[in-house]
Design a protein around this motif. Sequence first.
Motif, PDB file in Angstrom:
ATOM      1  N   GLU A   9      31.039  36.044  34.131  1.00 11.76           N
ATOM      2  CA  GLU A   9      31.924  35.284  35.030  1.00 11.76           C
ATOM      3  C   GLU A   9      31.254  35.221  36.392  1.00 11.76           C
ATOM      4  O   GLU A   9      30.899  36.255  36.957  1.00 11.76           O
ATOM      5  CB  GLU A   9      33.283  35.986  35.128  1.00 11.76           C
ATOM      6  N   ASP A  10      31.070  34.012  36.925  1.00 13.00           N
ATOM      7  CA  ASP A  10      30.396  33.882  38.218  1.00 13.00           C
ATOM      8  C   ASP A  10      31.346  33.921  39.417  1.00 13.00           C
ATOM      9  O   ASP A  10      30.894  34.006  40.551  1.00 13.00           O
ATOM     10  CB  ASP A  10      29.519  32.629  38.264  1.00 13.00           C
ATOM     11  N   ASP A  11      32.628  33.918  39.190  1.00  6.33           N
ATOM     12  CA  ASP A  11      33.606  34.070  40.264  1.00  6.33           C
ATOM     13  C   ASP A  11      33.845  35.573  40.460  1.00  6.33           C
ATOM     14  O   ASP A  11      34.488  36.218  39.633  1.00  6.33           O
ATOM     15  CB  ASP A  11      34.903  33.357  39.883  1.00  6.33           C
ATOM     16  N   TYR A  18      39.462  40.885  36.252  1.00  2.86           N
ATOM     17  CA  TYR A  18      39.366  41.154  34.820  1.00  2.86           C
ATOM     18  C   TYR A  18      38.917  42.593  34.567  1.00  2.86           C
ATOM     19  O   TYR A  18      39.425  43.268  33.677  1.00  2.86           O
ATOM     20  CB  TYR A  18      38.380  40.203  34.143  1.00  2.86           C
ATOM     21  N   ASP A  51      33.048  32.928  30.673  1.00  4.76           N
ATOM     22  CA  ASP A  51      33.458  31.640  31.206  1.00  4.76           C
ATOM     23  C   ASP A  51      32.524  30.601  30.600  1.00  4.76           C
ATOM     24  O   ASP A  51      31.412  30.927  30.173  1.00  4.76           O
ATOM     25  CB  ASP A  51      33.347  31.656  32.728  1.00  4.76           C
ATOM     26  N   LEU A  54      29.192  28.127  34.287  1.00  4.40           N
ATOM     27  CA  LEU A  54      28.674  29.140  35.184  1.00  4.40           C
ATOM     28  C   LEU A  54      27.881  28.476  36.297  1.00  4.40           C
ATOM     29  O   LEU A  54      27.540  27.297  36.209  1.00  4.40           O
ATOM     30  CB  LEU A  54      27.787  30.126  34.413  1.00  4.40           C
ATOM     31  N   LEU A  79      36.119  33.115  24.921  1.00  2.91           N
ATOM     32  CA  LEU A  79      35.865  32.172  26.002  1.00  2.91           C
ATOM     33  C   LEU A  79      37.096  32.171  26.898  1.00  2.91           C
ATOM     34  O   LEU A  79      38.227  32.061  26.414  1.00  2.91           O
ATOM     35  CB  LEU A  79      35.620  30.765  25.468  1.00  2.91           C
ATOM     36  N   CYS A  80      36.863  32.311  28.166  1.00  3.15           N
ATOM     37  CA  CYS A  80      37.943  32.349  29.146  1.00  3.15           C
ATOM     38  C   CYS A  80      37.619  31.264  30.176  1.00  3.15           C
ATOM     39  O   CYS A  80      36.737  31.445  31.011  1.00  3.15           O
ATOM     40  CB  CYS A  80      37.984  33.740  29.771  1.00  3.15           C
ATOM     41  N   THR A  81      38.321  30.137  30.110  1.00  2.00           N
ATOM     42  CA  THR A  81      37.888  28.956  30.847  1.00  2.00           C
ATOM     43  C   THR A  81      39.047  28.056  31.257  1.00  2.00           C
ATOM     44  O   THR A  81      40.100  28.059  30.613  1.00  2.00           O
ATOM     45  CB  THR A  81      36.890  28.156  29.976  1.00  2.00           C
ATOM     46  N   THR A  82      38.822  27.292  32.292  1.00  2.57           N
ATOM     47  CA  THR A  82      39.795  26.268  32.677  1.00  2.57           C
ATOM     48  C   THR A  82      39.679  25.045  31.768  1.00  2.57           C
ATOM     49  O   THR A  82      40.516  24.156  31.826  1.00  2.57           O
ATOM     50  CB  THR A  82      39.587  25.827  34.147  1.00  2.57           C
ATOM     51  N   ASP A 102      42.914  30.221  28.189  1.00  4.00           N
ATOM     52  CA  ASP A 102      43.048  29.292  29.315  1.00  4.00           C
ATOM     53  C   ASP A 102      43.239  30.074  30.610  1.00  4.00           C
ATOM     54  O   ASP A 102      44.249  30.743  30.799  1.00  4.00           O
ATOM     55  CB  ASP A 102      44.245  28.374  29.069  1.00  4.00           C
ATOM     56  N   LYS A 103      42.262  29.999  31.497  1.00  4.31           N
ATOM     57  CA  LYS A 103      42.340  30.713  32.772  1.00  4.31           C
ATOM     58  C   LYS A 103      43.565  30.321  33.586  1.00  4.31           C
ATOM     59  O   LYS A 103      44.077  31.125  34.350  1.00  4.31           O
ATOM     60  CB  LYS A 103      41.107  30.409  33.632  1.00  4.31           C
TER      61      LYS A 103
END
Length: 123
Positions: A9-11, A18, A51, A54, A79-82, A102-103
């Motif tokens: 995760e880049d955020d 998390y 994510d 990235l 996978l954890c993504t918008t 879904d983030k």
Amino acid sequence: MRFRILLIEDDRWLADSYMHVLEDYEVDSAINGQDAMDLIDAYDYALIIADVMLERGLVIDLLHELQAYDDTAKLPILLCTTLAQRIQLDDVRVYGVVAVLDKTTLTPKMLREAVEHNILNGI
């Protein structure tokens, strides 16, 4: 036994959040595919949480590479993504993806449950 999880995760704020939720596990964090591969080469993971988008590309390149090696081809991936609404699990299951979260609606409880479910299934 504490299971080891790789979080890609880049955020930083989100990654820290998390990691806090998953404090019962040993969690390593990477911000891109290259950092993730370095960690995967160094440690054995029970699960990867990633994510999709990235800072330096898409995680799909990493997932594709993981499938090329016997020791990483069976790693379960969350996978954890918008982009969850656009990704069909059947389309990414070939990469070891076991769930798409879904983030935008993900709660700490949902993340913990998904991790616990998939780690227990991998034992």
